[in-house]
Motif scaffolding. Sequence first.
Motif, PDB file in Angstrom:
ATOM      1  N   VAL A   1      26.491  29.272  15.976  1.00  8.21           N
ATOM      2  CA  VAL A   1      25.453  28.963  15.151  1.00  8.21           C
ATOM      3  C   VAL A   1      26.111  28.079  14.153  1.00  8.21           C
ATOM      4  O   VAL A   1      25.833  27.268  13.231  1.00  8.21           O
ATOM      5  CB  VAL A   1      24.540  29.681  15.005  1.00  8.21           C
ATOM      6  CG1 VAL A   1      23.887  29.319  13.922  1.00  8.21           C
ATOM      7  CG2 VAL A   1      23.240  29.782  16.376  1.00  8.21           C
ATOM      8  N   LEU A   2      27.315  28.456  13.683  1.00  3.11           N
ATOM      9  CA  LEU A   2      28.359  28.808  12.483  1.00  3.11           C
ATOM     10  C   LEU A   2      29.094  27.064  12.448  1.00  3.11           C
ATOM     11  O   LEU A   2      28.535  26.371  11.778  1.00  3.11           O
ATOM     12  CB  LEU A   2      29.773  29.703  12.221  1.00  3.11           C
ATOM     13  CG  LEU A   2      28.819  30.828  11.291  1.00  3.11           C
ATOM     14  CD1 LEU A   2      29.799  32.209  11.812  1.00  3.11           C
ATOM     15  CD2 LEU A   2      28.548  31.143  10.604  1.00  3.11           C
ATOM     16  N   GLU A   3      29.235  26.487  13.887  1.00  3.49           N
ATOM     17  CA  GLU A   3      30.022  25.723  14.234  1.00  3.49           C
ATOM     18  C   GLU A   3      29.001  24.675  14.506  1.00  3.49           C
ATOM     19  O   GLU A   3      29.314  23.471  14.170  1.00  3.49           O
ATOM     20  CB  GLU A   3      30.973  25.750  15.777  1.00  3.49           C
ATOM     21  CG  GLU A   3      32.050  27.155  16.080  1.00  3.49           C
ATOM     22  CD  GLU A   3      33.111  26.277  14.725  1.00  3.49           C
ATOM     23  OE1 GLU A   3      33.283  24.853  14.534  1.00  3.49           O
ATOM     24  OE2 GLU A   3      32.877  27.021  13.834  1.00  3.49           O
ATOM     25  N   GLY A   4      28.151  24.862  14.704  1.00  4.84           N
ATOM     26  CA  GLY A   4      26.841  23.938  14.803  1.00  4.84           C
ATOM     27  C   GLY A   4      26.395  23.480  12.838  1.00  4.84           C
ATOM     28  O   GLY A   4      26.267  22.049  13.022  1.00  4.84           O
ATOM     29  N   MET A   5      26.124  24.605  12.100  1.00  4.75           N
ATOM     30  CA  MET A   5      25.958  24.141  10.579  1.00  4.75           C
ATOM     31  C   MET A   5      26.967  23.075  10.150  1.00  4.75           C
ATOM     32  O   MET A   5      27.171  21.709   9.575  1.00  4.75           O
ATOM     33  CB  MET A   5      26.272  25.637   9.497  1.00  4.75           C
ATOM     34  CG  MET A   5      25.335  26.391  10.945  1.00  4.75           C
ATOM     35  SD  MET A   5      25.018  28.101   8.960  1.00  4.75           S
ATOM     36  CE  MET A   5      25.716  27.273   7.643  1.00  4.75           C
ATOM     37  N   PHE A   6      28.607  23.711  10.458  1.00  3.42           N
ATOM     38  CA  PHE A   6      30.085  22.746  10.582  1.00  3.42           C
ATOM     39  C   PHE A   6      29.230  21.602  10.607  1.00  3.42           C
ATOM     40  O   PHE A   6      29.959  20.589   9.648  1.00  3.42           O
ATOM     41  CB  PHE A   6      31.166  23.538  10.076  1.00  3.42           C
ATOM     42  CG  PHE A   6      32.006  23.030  10.550  1.00  3.42           C
ATOM     43  CD1 PHE A   6      32.743  22.620   9.141  1.00  3.42           C
ATOM     44  CD2 PHE A   6      32.884  22.247  12.256  1.00  3.42           C
ATOM     45  CE1 PHE A   6      33.659  21.489   9.307  1.00  3.42           C
ATOM     46  CE2 PHE A   6      34.278  21.435  11.667  1.00  3.42           C
ATOM     47  CZ  PHE A   6      35.108  20.943   9.490  1.00  3.42           C
ATOM     48  N   LEU A   7      29.270  21.219  12.036  1.00  4.16           N
ATOM     49  CA  LEU A   7      29.750  19.563  12.315  1.00  4.16           C
ATOM     50  C   LEU A   7      28.011  19.361  12.276  1.00  4.16           C
ATOM     51  O   LEU A   7      28.089  18.060  11.486  1.00  4.16           O
ATOM     52  CB  LEU A   7      28.896  19.991  13.961  1.00  4.16           C
ATOM     53  CG  LEU A   7      30.095  20.460  15.054  1.00  4.16           C
ATOM     54  CD1 LEU A   7      30.514  20.275  16.376  1.00  4.16           C
ATOM     55  CD2 LEU A   7      31.618  19.556  14.499  1.00  4.16           C
TER      56      LEU A   7
END
Length: 306
Positions: free
Chosen positions: A156-162
């Motif tokens: 989820v955090l990586e999705g926010m970043f991307l």
Amino acid sequence: MSNPSLKRVVSGAVGSPSPSQGYQTWNAPGQPQAGGPGGPPPMGGFPNQGMQQGYGQPGFGQQAYQQPPVRSASSYLDMNDVVTKTAISILTVIVAGIATWLLLAPSDAEIYSEGNGAFGALTAAAIIGALGGFVLGLVISFKQMTSPALVLIYCVLEGMFLGGITGMFEMVYPGIAVQAVLGTAGVFIGMLVVYRTGAIRVTPKFQRWLAAALVGALVLMLFNLVYWLISGEASMLRDGGPLAIGFSLLMIGIASFTLLSDFDLAEQAIRRGAPKKFAWGIAFGLVTSLVWLYIEILRLLSYLRE
């Protein structure tokens, strides 16, 4: 990008032996069994009473020795587990990224009235996702057994970043997100074919070379970050010039090779009979490699657009 802690655990993870008939007494060819008719007396002169065909001691019954419990076949890791957990993780990244982009992307009117300030929400999401993902990634990397909840939160955090990064790039370079996704998928499929055909073999020498390359890439990235913090400008490694293009190509190459290491970790874990939970650790490594690969392809495409 492979999890070093998981590699150490996989190296010691072996499948439980299959049920056997017990340890049988050994006799030389043609030699009568000890204690049997015509054979020598049992060891120590004790009668054969109280001894069993398997391993035993004089006077002890069958309950004296118990075989270790045997794991069922369903408890072992298989390729379906790896594919399923990896697909769930990647899907989580995609959904979180799209949600971040759609919810926080500014409208044309906001961009016209506020300028760069309209991208504040996307920038904040990208920073929170990057920092949170980095910290949680370190936690997962040093855990002996990966928690599914931690991996999904990391996704989820990586999705926010991307989502934040892609939203900003898409506003400047329309259509670049689709190109970056297609490029990442193409590299992933290509490296999978390379691994399955054995064109590049993951050997200890390859792993040492890859580790050295990752350390070098990390040093260069830290240099670029420090330079940006001090000067407020991108260094020559990220300014869009010929050197920046070469550096992005180098990073794409290293990120691609980390996929080979992830594929090899999955195969070794399956072959050694690792438990099913290892699939989440493998998924974590693949997601990390794909996120890095996507970012580098996105940067390269932006340089070529300019």
